[in-house]
Design an enzyme around this catalytic site. Structure first.
Site, mmCIF file in Angstrom:
data_model
loop_
_atom_site.group_PDB
_atom_site.id
_atom_site.type_symbol
_atom_site.label_atom_id
_atom_site.label_comp_id
_atom_site.label_asym_id
_atom_site.label_seq_id
_atom_site.Cartn_x
_atom_site.Cartn_y
_atom_site.Cartn_z
ATOM 1 N N GLY A 268 0.765 -1.240 0.000
ATOM 2 C CA GLY A 268 0.000 0.000 0.000
ATOM 3 C C GLY A 268 0.797 1.291 0.000
ATOM 4 N N GLU B 279 4.057 3.999 6.183
ATOM 5 C CA GLU B 279 2.867 3.148 6.090
ATOM 6 C C GLU B 279 1.751 3.922 5.395
ATOM 7 O OE1 GLU B 279 1.476 0.522 5.695
ATOM 8 O OE2 GLU B 279 1.094 -0.493 7.586
ATOM 9 N N ASP B 280 0.890 3.215 4.701
ATOM 10 C CA ASP B 280 -0.216 3.898 4.024
ATOM 11 C C ASP B 280 -1.320 4.295 5.002
ATOM 12 O OD1 ASP B 280 -0.916 1.242 4.430
ATOM 13 O OD2 ASP B 280 -1.709 0.918 2.428
ATOM 14 N N ASP C 16 -5.211 1.404 10.837
ATOM 15 C CA ASP C 16 -6.641 1.195 11.074
ATOM 16 C C ASP C 16 -6.812 0.678 12.505
ATOM 17 O OD1 ASP C 16 -9.311 0.622 10.827
ATOM 18 O OD2 ASP C 16 -9.098 -0.916 9.297
ATOM 19 N N LYS D 244 -7.122 5.957 11.049
ATOM 20 C CA LYS D 244 -8.550 5.928 11.428
ATOM 21 C C LYS D 244 -8.588 5.854 12.953
ATOM 22 C CE LYS D 244 -10.119 3.383 7.316
ATOM 23 N NZ LYS D 244 -10.611 2.063 6.840
ATOM 24 N N PHE E 238 -14.173 2.931 4.324
ATOM 25 C CA PHE E 238 -13.214 2.229 3.473
ATOM 26 C C PHE E 238 -12.803 3.112 2.287
ATOM 27 C CE2 PHE E 238 -11.742 -0.834 0.299
ATOM 28 C CZ PHE E 238 -10.781 -1.485 1.055
ATOM 29 N N ASP F 270 -5.867 -0.374 -1.767
ATOM 30 C CA ASP F 270 -6.619 -1.246 -2.678
ATOM 31 C C ASP F 270 -7.907 -1.786 -2.082
ATOM 32 O OD1 ASP F 270 -5.193 -2.993 -0.783
ATOM 33 O OD2 ASP F 270 -6.028 -4.605 -2.011
ATOM 34 N N ARG G 282 -5.258 0.688 -6.650
ATOM 35 C CA ARG G 282 -4.031 1.310 -6.138
ATOM 36 C C ARG G 282 -3.492 2.402 -7.055
ATOM 37 N NH1 ARG G 282 -2.224 -2.015 -1.945
ATOM 38 N NH2 ARG G 282 -2.506 -4.248 -2.230
#
Ligand code: IMP
Ligand code: MG
Length: 180
Positions: free
Chosen positions: A50, A104-105, A108, A136, A157, A164, A170
């Site tokens: 990601g 990091e993307d 969560d 998040k 989401f 993705d 992506r």
């Protein structure tokens, strides 16, 4: 012109964060990293898959001697976290005594990052700096020190800019949120 609505597999998504908004935030973070790490020769760790776009844009804007490595960890299936983190693949660098910047993307539940931090700390780095494009906060299940975060977002989401849905989506330069 930014594409406003896209369909990925069976789901529809709408524009959430534009390429411009993302670039602006990244250049701010890169500036801070540049100042903070000027004499540290840091190792950036891009968490695949990601984070490939985020890592590229950060690296292009960090004007200091720096290395990059790529590692892989996965915890997601479909649109929800499985909570099961697979092994760390591909850290072939000695990080003992180094300043490591995790790229990091999205954070969560935070379980992926917690697992990664535990694994990396065993290898005795001087310092670990956590940089995540998105967080998040409502979903966090663990206590994490996140040093840099471009956007805090609600529990929705999203895809695009590296993120993705079952492997697709992506490639977009913007970030899109799922339509309810
Ligand atoms: P965590 O372990 O629950 O924090 O999950 C982190 C990983 O889940 C990220 O690295 C992403 O790969 C994935 N992820 C979390 N939220 C989303 C999302 O909204 N879209 C796409 N992937 C996500
Ligand atoms: Mg990821």
């Amino acid at each position: 012109m930014d594409i406003k609505n896209i369909t990925i597999l069976d789901k529809e998504f709408t524009l959430y964060l534009s390429k411009q908004q993302i670039e602006d935030k990244i250049s701010e973070i890169a500036k801070e990293l540049t100042t903070r790490l000027a004499d540290k020769k840091p190792l950036f760790l891009c968490i695949l898959n990601g984070s490939f776009m985020f890592a590229a844009d950060i690296m292009k804007n960090v004007n200091i001697p720096a290395e990059i490595s790529f590692i892989k960890l996965a915890s997601y299936e479909g649109t929800s976290s499985t909570g099961k983190i697979s092994e760390l693949i591909g850290l072939n660098k000695d990080i003992k005594g180094r300043t490591v910047v995790i790229i990091e993307d999205i954070i969560d539940s935070g379980l992926t990052m917690q697992h990664l931090l535990e694994t990396l700390k065993e290898k005795d780095p001087e310092n670990i700096i956590v940089t995540s494009l998105l967080v998040k906060p409502d979903n966090l299940k663990v206590d994490l020190d996140i040093d840099y975060c471009a956007f805090s977002i609600p529990d929705k989401f999203i895809i695009g800019y590296g993120l993705d849905y079952n492997g697709y989506g992506r490639n977009y330069p913007n970030i899109y949120v799922i339509k309810e």
